[in-house]
Design a protein around this motif. Structure first.
Motif, PDB file in Angstrom:
ATOM      1  N   THR A  87     -34.281  -2.587  -0.735  1.00  0.00           N
ATOM      2  CA  THR A  87     -34.168  -1.350  -1.498  1.00  0.00           C
ATOM      3  C   THR A  87     -35.374  -1.255  -2.421  1.00  0.00           C
ATOM      4  O   THR A  87     -35.869  -2.270  -2.926  1.00  0.00           O
ATOM      5  N   GLN A 101     -35.184   6.543  -6.395  1.00  0.00           N
ATOM      6  CA  GLN A 101     -34.713   5.579  -5.401  1.00  0.00           C
ATOM      7  C   GLN A 101     -35.317   6.019  -4.078  1.00  0.00           C
ATOM      8  O   GLN A 101     -35.055   7.118  -3.609  1.00  0.00           O
ATOM      9  N   HIS A 103     -36.240   3.854  -0.629  1.00  0.00           N
ATOM     10  CA  HIS A 103     -35.629   3.349   0.601  1.00  0.00           C
ATOM     11  C   HIS A 103     -34.520   2.355   0.282  1.00  0.00           C
ATOM     12  O   HIS A 103     -34.665   1.526  -0.610  1.00  0.00           O
ATOM     13  N   THR A 104     -33.470   2.443   1.055  1.00  0.00           N
ATOM     14  CA  THR A 104     -32.471   1.387   1.087  1.00  0.00           C
ATOM     15  C   THR A 104     -32.070   1.252   2.543  1.00  0.00           C
ATOM     16  O   THR A 104     -31.706   2.239   3.182  1.00  0.00           O
ATOM     17  N   GLY A 116     -25.596  -3.203   1.342  1.00  0.00           N
ATOM     18  CA  GLY A 116     -26.371  -2.074   0.829  1.00  0.00           C
ATOM     19  C   GLY A 116     -26.018  -1.805  -0.629  1.00  0.00           C
ATOM     20  O   GLY A 116     -26.893  -1.648  -1.473  1.00  0.00           O
ATOM     21  N   LYS A 120     -28.469  -2.469  -4.012  1.00  0.00           N
ATOM     22  CA  LYS A 120     -28.726  -1.353  -4.933  1.00  0.00           C
ATOM     23  C   LYS A 120     -28.192  -1.667  -6.329  1.00  0.00           C
ATOM     24  O   LYS A 120     -28.844  -1.356  -7.328  1.00  0.00           O
ATOM     25  N   MET A 123     -30.544  -4.023  -7.965  1.00  0.00           N
ATOM     26  CA  MET A 123     -31.750  -3.304  -8.376  1.00  0.00           C
ATOM     27  C   MET A 123     -31.566  -2.658  -9.744  1.00  0.00           C
ATOM     28  O   MET A 123     -32.454  -2.718 -10.594  1.00  0.00           O
ATOM     29  N   THR A 135     -32.501  10.503  -6.180  1.00  0.00           N
ATOM     30  CA  THR A 135     -32.670  10.101  -4.792  1.00  0.00           C
ATOM     31  C   THR A 135     -32.254  11.250  -3.901  1.00  0.00           C
ATOM     32  O   THR A 135     -31.664  12.237  -4.352  1.00  0.00           O
ATOM     33  N   THR A 137     -30.699  11.775   0.245  1.00  0.00           N
ATOM     34  CA  THR A 137     -30.160  11.096   1.411  1.00  0.00           C
ATOM     35  C   THR A 137     -29.766  12.150   2.427  1.00  0.00           C
ATOM     36  O   THR A 137     -29.282  13.221   2.054  1.00  0.00           O
ATOM     37  N   MET A 144     -24.351   5.877   3.148  1.00  0.00           N
ATOM     38  CA  MET A 144     -25.211   5.758   1.970  1.00  0.00           C
ATOM     39  C   MET A 144     -24.759   6.695   0.859  1.00  0.00           C
ATOM     40  O   MET A 144     -24.837   6.347  -0.320  1.00  0.00           O
ATOM     41  N   ASN A 148     -23.846   5.345  -2.821  1.00  0.00           N
ATOM     42  CA  ASN A 148     -24.416   5.937  -4.040  1.00  0.00           C
ATOM     43  C   ASN A 148     -23.324   6.424  -4.984  1.00  0.00           C
ATOM     44  O   ASN A 148     -23.401   6.201  -6.199  1.00  0.00           O
TER      45      ASN A 148
END
Length: 171
Positions: A87, A101, A103-104, A116, A120, A123, A135, A137, A144, A148
């Motif tokens: 990430t 944000q 890439h993850t 995942g 995150k 991070m 971010t 998506t 994802m 989130n």
């Protein structure tokens, strides 16, 4: 695409790593010993759900990563020495308290284990001075979006990008 925002008020708990996994974190230039794993992780995002799109996922190389000078935080997930996920968050050069944000990704063999969310969440503990993260998506990437939301991101808006060849456009 779904745009999301996270106000960093309370940090989420970071789950315990399953056996065989380790996390490597850094800010700034990629440590040479992890550059190949990092590139492989970044390029794995190409299999993320993007419905019918012609989005060009930039193919990263060791050379392009070495040349990149953006100010980024990275959490690299390794499993027995091989990349399992990554990430990346980039600090806004104009507003130090804001970040994006980027890439993850968790590689296919390691999905379905909550990794995942784990990377995150980890991070978020490294983002010194950051108060807000944005971010986006794919709206088709339900997993994802769920990750989130579990971290506190809220949906801002949904948008659609349209692409056409210039030659097909009519005046």
């Amino acid at each position: 695409m779904t745009s999301q925002r996270l106000a960093l008020a309370e940090l989420p708990e970071v789950a315990e790593l399953p056996p065989g996994y380790e996390l490597v974190t850094w800010k700034g230039a990629v440590p040479e010993e992890f550059i190949e794993a990092y590139v492989k992780g970044l390029n794995a995002v190409a299999d993320a759900p993007f419905r019918e799109t012609a989005l060009d996922h930039a193919y990263n190389t060791v050379e392009s990563v070495r040349e990149d000078t953006a100010d980024r935080w990275v959490v690299l997930l390794l499993h027995e020495g091989e990349v399992a996920g990554v990430t990346v968050v980039e600090q806004d050069p104009a507003v130090a308290s804001a970040a994006e944000q980027l890439h993850t990704v968790v590689l296919p063999a390691h999905r379905g284990k909550g990794l995942g969310r784990l990377i995150k969440a980890r991070m978020l503990h490294d983002l010194t001075g950051v108060e807000e993260i944005h971010t986006r998506t794919s709206s088709d990437n339900e997993h994802m979006l769920r990750v989130n939301h579990s971290l506190g991101y809220t949906d801002i808006d949904t948008y659609l990008a349209v692409q056409a060849k210039t030659a097909d456009l009519q005046p």
